[in-house]
Design a protein around this motif. Structure first.
Motif: not given
Length: 245
Positions: A77-78, A82-84, A101-102, A107-108
């Motif tokens: 789950k993003l 953090w995703k930014r 998106r994967p 990376y997260q």
């Protein structure tokens, strides 16, 4: 209601952040987000957090301790902030986060804020909060830690945190520091000095150094776009390249 040990706030203040102090890219935000709402939940959260080492691995902490992050194979789950950060780091590697998106999820969960990695995630203030809005300051913090509201907390704690961060930056000298949160721009200026608006986007301001760059921008919320992330990466990339020559 069970009270926290007397040394809890002291221990919370000693926590620096997630990742690697030797990392080339540091992110400095206002404060961590608090998902818990009831006093019992907040106490449980802080009981875990007070046992943190000064620097932790984001993946390890939030998978095994706070359980706010899921790892690959467990419905990843993003998380919004953090995703930014991941967008910026992917753009730095010339990988387009808008097309895969994967890659952002990977990376997260596997690279952001990890020990020995390329990032350090730290905050101006030590207590987690639901949001930066004054109305989301938990009254529990007043009773537990002896504050008289959010402004009293900031007045008493922020100067010490700025001194701590100033010494850490001086010692480790990261190539790039990305400060986010418009409401704390004045504090970022106290920490680093006067910023200059970036050409074409006034939401991005910089302090150029011979061996690096400090950037301040708005919070990594819904209004933070891929284009802004790409612009920030473009400002950092030449400094990272220069550091490898």
């Amino acid at each position: 209601m069970k009270r926290l040990p007397e040394d809890t706030f002291t221990k919370l203040c000693k926590f620096i952040g997630y990742g690697n102090l030797e990392a080339p890219v540091w992110f400095i935000g206002p404060e961590e987000r608090l998902l818990e709402e009831t006093e019992e939940q907040i106490v449980q959260h802080l009981e875990i957090r007070r046992r943190f080492k000064p620097v932790e691995c984001l993946r390890g902490v939030h998978v095994r301790k706070l359980k706010e992050l899921t790892c690959p194979g467990l419905e990843p789950k993003l998380q919004g902030t953090w995703k930014r950060m991941c967008w910026i780091m992917l753009w730095l590697e010339n990988r387009d986060p808008t097309s895969n998106r994967p890659d952002v999820l990977d990376y997260q969960t596997c690279q952001l804020g990890v020990a020995g990695g390329r990032t350090l995630l730290t905050e101006l203030l030590p207590l987690p909060k639901k949001s930066t809005r004054p109305c989301d300051w938990p009254d529990f913090y007043n009773r537990e830690f002896g504050f008289q509201g959010l402004e009293d907390y900031k007045a008493r704690v922020l100067p010490r945190r700025l001194n701590m961060l100033r010494e850490l930056v001086k010692h480790y000298n990261p190539t790039a520091v990305v400060c986010y949160g418009k409401g704390y721009w004045d504090d970022f200026e106290k920490l680093f000095g006067k910023f200059t608006p970036s050409e074409g986007d006034k939401t991005i301001q910089t302090i150029e150094k011979i061996d690096g760059v400090v950037i301040r921008t708005h919070h990594f919320s819904r209004g933070f776009t891929h284009e802004r992330a790409r612009r920030i990466a473009d400002l950092i990339r030449p400094k990272l390249a220069a550091g490898t020559t």
